[in-house]
Design an enzyme around this catalytic site. Structure first.
Site, PDB file in Angstrom:
ATOM      1  N   LYS A  11       0.817  -1.223   0.000  1.00 61.48           N
ATOM      2  CA  LYS A  11       0.000   0.000   0.000  1.00 61.48           C
ATOM      3  C   LYS A  11       0.853   1.277   0.000  1.00 61.48           C
ATOM      4  CE  LYS A  11      -3.963  -2.217   2.298  1.00 61.48           C
ATOM      5  NZ  LYS A  11      -4.915  -2.148   3.440  1.00 61.48           N
ATOM      6  N   TYR A  51     -12.498  -2.055  -3.535  1.00 61.09           N
ATOM      7  CA  TYR A  51     -12.962  -2.126  -2.146  1.00 61.09           C
ATOM      8  C   TYR A  51     -14.480  -1.975  -2.034  1.00 61.09           C
ATOM      9  CZ  TYR A  51      -8.365  -2.292   0.147  1.00 61.09           C
ATOM     10  OH  TYR A  51      -7.131  -2.682   0.619  1.00 61.09           O
ATOM     11  N   ASN A 114      -1.965   0.263   6.777  1.00 63.93           N
ATOM     12  CA  ASN A 114      -1.405  -0.973   7.351  1.00 63.93           C
ATOM     13  C   ASN A 114      -0.571  -1.761   6.342  1.00 63.93           C
ATOM     14  OD1 ASN A 114      -3.499  -1.911   5.809  1.00 63.93           O
ATOM     15  ND2 ASN A 114      -4.611  -2.897   7.481  1.00 63.93           N
ATOM     16  N   HIS A 117      -2.253  -5.455   1.574  1.00 61.70           N
ATOM     17  CA  HIS A 117      -3.544  -6.116   1.378  1.00 61.70           C
ATOM     18  C   HIS A 117      -3.279  -7.561   0.987  1.00 61.70           C
ATOM     19  CE1 HIS A 117      -7.526  -7.170  -0.229  1.00 61.70           C
ATOM     20  NE2 HIS A 117      -6.843  -7.790  -1.182  1.00 61.70           N
ATOM     21  N   GLU A 128      -9.804 -11.126  -7.427  1.00 63.49           N
ATOM     22  CA  GLU A 128      -8.921  -9.964  -7.248  1.00 63.49           C
ATOM     23  C   GLU A 128      -7.740 -10.018  -8.215  1.00 63.49           C
ATOM     24  OE1 GLU A 128      -9.996  -9.190  -2.511  1.00 63.49           O
ATOM     25  OE2 GLU A 128      -7.925  -9.649  -3.079  1.00 63.49           O
TER      26      GLU A 128
END
Ligand code: IDP
Ligand code: MG
Length: 140
Positions: A11, A51, A114, A117, A128
């Protein structure tokens, strides 16, 4: 157990801090093979669609903004039991709850920023991966 593929995203908080290599080392040391990888700037439409499952959650708008705040590294990881193995080395969503040695315990800034993913089921992994990669881009 079967050989599986799962989708990983490094991320923007992690790419900003130059942590791609350190995170990849955690994955590779766990036996996950990086069989596809590309660094991209997501569009708002892409991040929002990716998302969409979280659309009703209060943090959805901020999550989409965060995911387009800088480049991400999209990856396909391959291993026996890859989905669970990857989730194990990522650690819990909230870095405060993540086990020592996991990516989120070592590197995450917050429950939102964080660092990584990972797909949470084999079915979601298939969808995905298809969302971001053509089959010809994945070289096992
Ligand atoms: P996961 O990434 O561990 O599967 P999910 O519940 O699927 O966790 O949430 C997706 C992402 O949304 C998280 O990785 C994190 O970036 C963000 N997120 C989850 N819960 C919160 C929250 O309570 N506040 C802000 N962001 C959150
Ligand atoms: Mg999730």
């Amino acid at each position: 157990m079967a050989v599986e593929r799962t989708l990983s995203i490094i991320k923007p908080d992690a790419t900003r801090r130059n942590l791609t290599g350190k995170i990849n080392a955690v994955f590779e040391d766990a036996g996950l093979r990086i069989v596809a990888q590309k660094r991209v700037q997501l569009t708002e439409a892409q991040a929002g669609a990716f998302y969409a499952v979280h659309k009703e959650r209060p943090f959805y708008g901020e999550l989409v903004s965060f995911m387009i705040s800088g480049p991400v590294v999209l990856q396909v990881l391959e291993a026996e039991n890859a989905v669970a193995k990857h989730r194990d080395v990522m650690g819990a969503t909230n870095p405060k709850d993540a086990a020592p040695g996991t990516v989120r315990a070592e590197f995450a800034e917050s429950i939102e920023a964080n660092s990584v993913h990972g797909s949470d089921s084999l079915e979601n992994a298939v969808n995905e991966i298809r969302f971001f990669f053509a089959e010809t881009e994945i070289v096992g």
